[in-house]
Write a protein that holds these residues in place. Structure first.
Motif, PDB file in Angstrom:
ATOM      1  N   TRP A 173       0.290  -1.167  -0.447  1.00 30.18           N
ATOM      2  CA  TRP A 173       0.180   0.000   0.346  1.00 30.18           C
ATOM      3  C   TRP A 173       0.879   1.292  -0.236  1.00 30.18           C
ATOM      4  CZ3 TRP A 173      -4.728  -0.307  -0.024  1.00 30.18           C
ATOM      5  CH2 TRP A 173      -6.293  -1.376  -0.466  1.00 30.18           C
ATOM      6  N   PHE A 174       0.360   2.718  -1.234  1.00 30.71           N
ATOM      7  CA  PHE A 174       1.191   3.191  -0.688  1.00 30.71           C
ATOM      8  C   PHE A 174       0.504   4.615  -0.887  1.00 30.71           C
ATOM      9  CE2 PHE A 174       5.408   3.094  -2.497  1.00 30.71           C
ATOM     10  CZ  PHE A 174       5.410   1.330  -2.508  1.00 30.71           C
ATOM     11  N   ARG A 175       0.935   5.927  -0.171  1.00 29.26           N
ATOM     12  CA  ARG A 175      -0.668   6.762  -0.499  1.00 29.26           C
ATOM     13  C   ARG A 175       0.298   8.529  -0.610  1.00 29.26           C
ATOM     14  NH1 ARG A 175      -0.589   7.577   6.746  1.00 29.26           N
ATOM     15  NH2 ARG A 175       1.392   8.407   6.140  1.00 29.26           N
ATOM     16  N   GLN A 176      -1.078   8.745  -1.472  1.00 30.92           N
ATOM     17  CA  GLN A 176      -0.210  10.667  -1.845  1.00 30.92           C
ATOM     18  C   GLN A 176      -1.303  11.547  -1.860  1.00 30.92           C
ATOM     19  OE1 GLN A 176       0.371  10.281  -6.124  1.00 30.92           O
ATOM     20  NE2 GLN A 176       1.861  12.016  -5.719  1.00 30.92           N
ATOM     21  N   ALA A 177      -0.542  12.038  -0.837  1.00 27.64           N
ATOM     22  CA  ALA A 177      -1.619  13.630   0.104  1.00 27.64           C
ATOM     23  C   ALA A 177      -1.860  14.128  -0.715  1.00 27.64           C
ATOM     24  CB  ALA A 177      -1.497  13.973   1.684  1.00 27.64           C
TER      25      ALA A 177
END
Length: 122
Positions: free
Chosen positions: A36-40
């Motif tokens: 899992w990755f995330r981008q704000a």
């Protein structure tokens, strides 16, 4: 054709919990790393967590102790259970898969989902 489909995102108050799911199709992923990755908004995409083919989990320091990654090989599904959510966890969360031992390097991941939005209100 490999496809990853995330679900489970939404709006939650700080301190709350969410569970994200990612269903993979197109091949068997038992020997893959699922991550899992995330981008704000306004930021680069960052590593959150991954689980290896032997069920070993890895976490970013920012989520360790609050997030739990798990997978169900029979369902080709990886989960991210997020507890004690903070406003800074607000981001689009992406599921990704790869082969090989390295887990946190984004550009080594081969397949990506479309992302699911998580918003944590203060």
């Amino acid at each position: 054709q490999v496809q990853l489909v995330e679900s489970g995102g939404g709006l939650v108050q700080a301190g709350g919990s969410l569970r994200l799911s990612c269903v993979a199709s197109g091949r068997t992923f038992g020997t893959y790393v699922m991550g899992w990755f995330r981008q704000a908004p306004g930021k680069e995409r960052e590593f959150v967590a991954a689980v290896k083919w032997n069920d070993t989990p890895m976490y970013a320091l920012s989520v360790k102790g609050r997030f739990t990654i798990s997978k169900d090989n029979a369902k080709n599904t990886v989960y991210l259970t997020m507890n004690s959510l903070k406003p800074e966890d607000t981001a689009v969360y992406y599921c990704a898969v790869k082969r090989g031992p390295v887990v946190s390097t984004e550009n080594l991941y081969e397949y990506w989902g479309q992302g699911t939005q998580v918003t944590v209100s203060s």
